[in-house]
Design an enzyme around this catalytic site. Structure first.
Site, PDB file in Angstrom:
ATOM      1  N   HIS A  49      67.748 -17.994  83.393  1.00  0.00           N
ATOM      2  CA  HIS A  49      69.066 -17.609  82.910  1.00  0.00           C
ATOM      3  C   HIS A  49      69.806 -16.875  84.026  1.00  0.00           C
ATOM      4  O   HIS A  49      69.216 -16.573  85.074  1.00  0.00           O
ATOM      5  CB  HIS A  49      68.956 -16.716  81.658  1.00  0.00           C
ATOM      6  CG  HIS A  49      68.170 -15.466  81.875  1.00  0.00           C
ATOM      7  ND1 HIS A  49      66.904 -15.273  81.355  1.00  0.00           N
ATOM      8  CD2 HIS A  49      68.441 -14.353  82.587  1.00  0.00           C
ATOM      9  CE1 HIS A  49      66.455 -14.098  81.723  1.00  0.00           C
ATOM     10  NE2 HIS A  49      67.362 -13.524  82.482  1.00  0.00           N
TER      11      HIS A  49
HETATM   12  C1  T46 Z   1      66.136 -10.772  83.752  1.00  0.00           C
HETATM   13  C2  T46 Z   1      64.722 -11.033  84.107  1.00  0.00           C
HETATM   14  C3  T46 Z   1      64.399 -10.609  85.513  1.00  0.00           C
HETATM   15  C4  T46 Z   1      64.577  -6.280  75.091  1.00  0.00           C
HETATM   16  O1  T46 Z   1      64.480  -6.009  73.883  1.00  0.00           O
HETATM   17  N1  T46 Z   1      65.180  -5.394  75.953  1.00  0.00           N
HETATM   18  C5  T46 Z   1      65.292  -5.640  77.281  1.00  0.00           C
HETATM   19  O2  T46 Z   1      65.831  -4.797  78.022  1.00  0.00           O
HETATM   20  C6  T46 Z   1      64.779  -6.875  77.797  1.00  0.00           C
HETATM   21  C7  T46 Z   1      64.906  -7.212  79.262  1.00  0.00           C
HETATM   22  C8  T46 Z   1      64.199  -7.751  76.907  1.00  0.00           C
HETATM   23  N2  T46 Z   1      64.097  -7.456  75.597  1.00  0.00           N
HETATM   24  C9  T46 Z   1      63.416  -8.389  74.698  1.00  0.00           C
HETATM   25  C10 T46 Z   1      64.183  -9.687  74.456  1.00  0.00           C
HETATM   26  C11 T46 Z   1      63.069 -10.712  74.270  1.00  0.00           C
HETATM   27  O3  T46 Z   1      62.683 -10.710  72.914  1.00  0.00           O
HETATM   28  O4  T46 Z   1      62.172  -8.783  75.300  1.00  0.00           O
HETATM   29  C12 T46 Z   1      61.900 -10.145  75.076  1.00  0.00           C
HETATM   30  C13 T46 Z   1      61.678 -10.900  76.396  1.00  0.00           C
HETATM   31  O5  T46 Z   1      62.904 -10.929  77.140  1.00  0.00           O
HETATM   32  P1  T46 Z   1      63.342 -12.189  78.019  1.00  0.00           P
HETATM   33  O6  T46 Z   1      62.853 -13.438  77.399  1.00  0.00           O
HETATM   34  O7  T46 Z   1      64.822 -12.094  78.263  1.00  0.00           O
HETATM   35  O8  T46 Z   1      62.536 -11.910  79.390  1.00  0.00           O
HETATM   36  P2  T46 Z   1      62.632 -12.665  80.781  1.00  0.00           P
HETATM   37  O9  T46 Z   1      61.427 -12.261  81.521  1.00  0.00           O
HETATM   38  O10 T46 Z   1      62.895 -14.114  80.639  1.00  0.00           O
HETATM   39  O11 T46 Z   1      63.936 -12.048  81.504  1.00  0.00           O
HETATM   40  C14 T46 Z   1      64.007 -10.670  81.809  1.00  0.00           C
HETATM   41  C15 T46 Z   1      65.390 -10.099  81.447  1.00  0.00           C
HETATM   42  O12 T46 Z   1      65.687 -10.413  80.094  1.00  0.00           O
HETATM   43  C16 T46 Z   1      66.490 -10.654  82.315  1.00  0.00           C
HETATM   44  O13 T46 Z   1      67.655  -9.871  82.157  1.00  0.00           O
HETATM   45  O14 T46 Z   1      67.010 -10.831  84.602  1.00  0.00           O
HETATM   46  O15 T46 Z   1      63.773 -10.458  83.198  1.00  0.00           O
END
Ligand code: T46
Length: 145
Positions: A49
């Protein structure tokens, strides 16, 4: 595309190492949020993303991983292997994190609170957003700060 990698100052002494990160001094923005990922399973890639306005610094504080950055025109893979190195990821940049070692802890310092509305999760939508952003750098290389 210019990739900015920060090399932080370790305060080493006979006991070991310590790295301190202060907003606007070591990090170019106000730190509003810190999160980290660990126990990432083998073969898993995360991210896929971009963000409309969020800026971040990624630090692999233990183990190693790789980050693929894509500004819509070119892609670059940056290994993160040192706990004193930070990769700056600006807004309008598609990112993928992959090749995590089993012991990897990837810590992220973020300029904004969590906001799902800031995510661009569709690649075609990202390309359109990046095109209209108008700040895609033409210069090349990895810049160390
Ligand atoms: C990014 C890369 C480097 C939260 O509740 N709070 C938060 O601050 C974050 C980051 C995530 N979440 C929850 C949302 C999802 O249910 O944690 C779960 C996993 O998040 P996500 O699928 O977005 O994780 P990544 O590793 O794909 O991405 C993350 C960040 O979301 C993104 O901003 O730049 O790490």
């Amino acid at each position: 595309m210019i990739v900015t990698k920060y090399v932080f100052q370790p305060h080493g002494d006979a006991r070991g190492q310590l790295v301190a990160l202060e907003e606007f001094k070591d990090i170019p923005f106000r730190i509003k949020r810190v999160y980290y990922m660990y126990e990432t399973l083998e073969g898993v890639a995360r991210g896929h993303h971009a963000h409309k306005s969020l800026q971040q610094i990624l630090v692999c504080i233990h183990g190693c991983c790789k980050i693929r950055l894509d500004n819509g025109k070119e892609k670059k893979v940056i290994p993160l292997e040192k706990p004193y190195e930070g990769l700056y990821v600006p807004n309008a940049m598609w990112r993928e994190m992959f090749d995590f070692s089993p012991d990897a802890v990837l810590m992220v310092l973020a300029s904004e609170l969590y906001d799902e509305a800031d995510y661009i999760r569709d690649y075609e939508e990202f390309l359109e957003f990046a095109e209209n952003c108008g700040d895609a750098a033409e210069a090349e290389g990895v810049e160390e700060k």
